[in-house]
Motif scaffolding. Sequence first.
Motif, short mmCIF file in Angstrom:
data_model
loop_
_atom_site.label_atom_id
_atom_site.label_comp_id
_atom_site.label_asym_id
_atom_site.label_seq_id
_atom_site.Cartn_x
_atom_site.Cartn_y
_atom_site.Cartn_z
N SER A 1 1.87 -5.39 5.31
CA SER A 1 2.70 -4.26 4.33
C SER A 1 1.81 -2.87 4.14
N VAL A 2 0.47 -3.00 4.49
CA VAL A 2 -0.18 -1.76 4.17
C VAL A 2 -0.13 -0.99 5.42
N LYS A 3 0.67 0.31 5.41
CA LYS A 3 0.80 1.14 6.38
C LYS A 3 -0.06 2.63 6.42
N SER A 4 0.01 2.98 5.00
CA SER A 4 -0.85 4.08 4.94
C SER A 4 -1.71 4.09 3.44
N PHE A 5 -2.43 5.10 3.45
CA PHE A 5 -3.41 5.23 2.34
C PHE A 5 -2.61 5.08 0.99
N ASP A 6 -1.45 5.65 0.92
CA ASP A 6 -0.86 5.34 -0.09
C ASP A 6 -0.41 4.00 -0.74
N ASP A 7 -0.07 3.18 0.34
CA ASP A 7 0.02 1.60 0.13
C ASP A 7 -1.22 1.09 -0.76
N LEU A 8 -2.37 1.50 -0.25
CA LEU A 8 -3.75 0.84 -0.53
C LEU A 8 -3.71 1.30 -2.06
N MET A 9 -3.16 2.58 -2.40
CA MET A 9 -3.45 3.12 -3.74
C MET A 9 -2.55 2.78 -4.62
N LEU A 10 -1.30 2.15 -4.15
CA LEU A 10 -0.44 1.40 -5.10
C LEU A 10 -0.50 0.02 -5.41
N MET A 11 -1.65 -0.61 -4.66
CA MET A 11 -1.82 -2.04 -5.07
C MET A 11 -2.29 -2.38 -6.23
#
Length: 168
Positions: A65-75
Motif C-alpha cells: 500500500s506504500v507507493k510514495s513518500f506521501d503514503d509514508l507521511m499519511l501513516m
Amino acid sequence: MENQTEKEEMTLNTEENEQHSETENVVQSGEEFVSPERLKLRHEGEAKRRAIEAEFRKINAIDPSVKSFDDLMLMENADEFADRVRRGYSLTDAFIITNQKKLSQRIKTAAVRSALARMGAKKHLTGAGTGGGEAAIDVPAETYSLYKSLYPGITDGEIKKHYKQHNK
C-alpha cells in the motif's frame, strides 16, 4: 608607465574576451557548461535519488500500500517514522520498526487464513493422526516474502518452523 598599464589592460581585456567567446561558443553549440563542482553535486543527487528509490521498493515489498513518500507521511504513526529517519535510520528500517506490531499482525493473519484454507482444502487427503514434517508446511508467498524482508538472513527451514509454531 601609462603605456605599460595600457598594455596590461589590453591583455586582460583580450583574455576576458577569449573566455567569454568560449562560453558563447559552448552555449551556441547547445552544450551546457557544467563546473566540476556542479557535476559532482549532480552525480551525488542522482545517487541519493537511486538509493531512495531502492528504499521505497523494499518498503513496497513489505507493504504494497506504500507507493510514495506521501503514503509514508499519511501513516497514523508518521511522526514516529519521521523522527527515526531524522535520527539516522534508513527509510526501510524506520518503517519496519515503526510498524512492527502492524507487520507482525499481518503475518499472523495471513498465517491463520492460509492454515484455515489448507485445512479445508486438504482435509480429505490425510488420515486422522498422521503428521507431516517441516516439508509438509506450506508458507503462503506473501507471508514468505514478509519473513524474508523482515529477517533477511532467515532460512526456509526457520521460516517453516516459525510459521508452524504460530499456526497450530
